[in-house]
Scaffold this active site. Structure first.
Site, PDB file in Angstrom:
ATOM      1  N   SER A  61      -2.105   0.088   6.932  1.00  0.00           N
ATOM      2  CA  SER A  61      -1.674  -1.253   7.322  1.00  0.00           C
ATOM      3  C   SER A  61      -2.355  -2.258   6.409  1.00  0.00           C
ATOM      4  CB  SER A  61      -2.065  -1.535   8.777  1.00  0.00           C
ATOM      5  OG  SER A  61      -1.889  -2.905   9.092  1.00  0.00           O
ATOM      6  N   HIS A 106       0.856  -1.181   0.000  1.00  0.00           N
ATOM      7  CA  HIS A 106       0.000   0.000   0.000  1.00  0.00           C
ATOM      8  C   HIS A 106       0.896   1.235   0.000  1.00  0.00           C
ATOM      9  CE1 HIS A 106       1.040   0.126   4.241  1.00  0.00           C
ATOM     10  NE2 HIS A 106       0.454  -1.046   4.463  1.00  0.00           N
ATOM     11  N   LYS A 161       5.526   3.212  11.915  1.00  0.00           N
ATOM     12  CA  LYS A 161       4.312   2.598  12.445  1.00  0.00           C
ATOM     13  C   LYS A 161       4.619   1.368  13.299  1.00  0.00           C
ATOM     14  CE  LYS A 161       1.429  -0.217  10.427  1.00  0.00           C
ATOM     15  NZ  LYS A 161       1.077  -1.143  11.552  1.00  0.00           N
ATOM     16  N   HIS A 174       4.013   1.259   2.261  1.00  0.00           N
ATOM     17  CA  HIS A 174       5.179   0.559   1.723  1.00  0.00           C
ATOM     18  C   HIS A 174       5.860   1.371   0.626  1.00  0.00           C
ATOM     19  CE1 HIS A 174       2.680  -3.051   3.052  1.00  0.00           C
ATOM     20  NE2 HIS A 174       3.800  -3.198   3.744  1.00  0.00           N
TER      21      HIS A 174
END
Length: 286
Positions: free
Chosen positions: A185, A34, A149, A37
């Site tokens: 996430s 996503h 994160k 990344h």
């Protein structure tokens, strides 16, 4: 983009780049790529000549009853996104390639991997440290990029790099969020529509904790974060204010890492916020 599925293949590709004197930045992932990344890829691209990205759903970091089998997988979509993002080499091993029959070695970082997420998910960080150590040995990058994160993961990897003397720079990229604050996430795909509407409460809890930290200190910050999660009908696992390196009690004058984990419906989500103590104290005096 060059795709390699075996250790030998990826090493050959990397040796070719080394022969040309090029530097390498590495982005390890479990796929289901996503924008979070892809932001890591952009950071990697700015740090080195060649970007290597791995996609491997690591069974060692999933405990009994966790979501290994249903963890999202989309090789076609992932390789398309990786190509578009400018990845040079994509390493796509299977489980047998990464963990051949007879494997018996595991990497552990001790107490740092046994608290917080490690307490809720025993063995998780041993699995993370083991696969990352192996990937570091295979890719031998100059730098490796991880997301803020996963703050405890970052602390674990940094400890491992120090302890095992890996000559690799660990680069931490900022958390990427949706417009309502939810951290990106791969597990967000599990959220029902109703749960998705409640999930930004994690970020709101962190912001409440940040405000309380400046006004009243770490213990009250933890209490305020917990209250927000409960009031939003989430099931918190922890809400802590810790030192960002040791994950122990924070230094009174140093930065503070606010960490939370909560179940939103059937989905367990984590988030964090790194707070500069000087900024928080300025707010307290305002």
């Amino acid at each position: 983009m060059r795709i390699a599925r075996s250790v030998d293949e990826v090493r050959r590709a990397i040796e070719e780049t080394r022969a040309e004197g090029l530097t390498i930045a590495f982005v390890p992932t479990m796929g289901a790529l996503h924008d979070g990344h892809l932001s890591l890829v952009r950071v990697a691209r700015a740090r080195a000549d060649i970007v290597v990205l791995s996609i491997f759903v690591n069974p060692l970091q999933f405990g009994p009853g966790e979501d290994l089998q249903r963890y999202p997988r989309d090789e076609e979509g992932d390789t398309r996104l990786a190509t578009e993002a400018g990845v040079d080499i994509c390493f796509l091993p299977n489980v047998d390639e990464m963990y051949p029959e007879g494997r018996s070695t595991t990497v552990s970082v001790g107490d740092l991997g046994a608290i917080l997420e490690g307490a809720d998910r025993p063995g998780h960080f041993d699995g993370v440290a083991t696969v990352v150590a192996k990937l570091f040995n295979i890719v031998a990058p100059d730098a490796a990029v991880f997301g803020q994160k996963d703050a405890q993961q970052v602390a674990v990897i940094r400890q491992m790099v120090r302890d095992l003397s890996f000559d690799i720079e660990i680069v931490v990229a900022p958390t990427i969020r949706e417009s309502d604050g939810l951290a990106l996430s791969s597990r967000n795909a599990y959220l029902s529509q109703a749960d998705r509407q409640r999930s930004p409460a994690l970020h709101r809890a962190l912001l409440e904790g940040e405000g309380a930290l400046g006004r009243e200190g770490p213990e009250i910050a933890e209490k305020r974060m917990w209250e927000v999660l409960i009031n939003e009908d989430l099931e918190p696992s922890y809400a802590k204010a810790v030192d960002p390196v040791t994950l122990g009690p924070p230094d009174p004058e140093g930065p503070v890492l606010l960490l939370i984990a909560a179940r939103v419906g059937t989905t367990r989500l984590i988030d964090n916020l790194l707070v500069d103590r000087g900024t928080a104290n300025e707010r307290k005096g305002a």
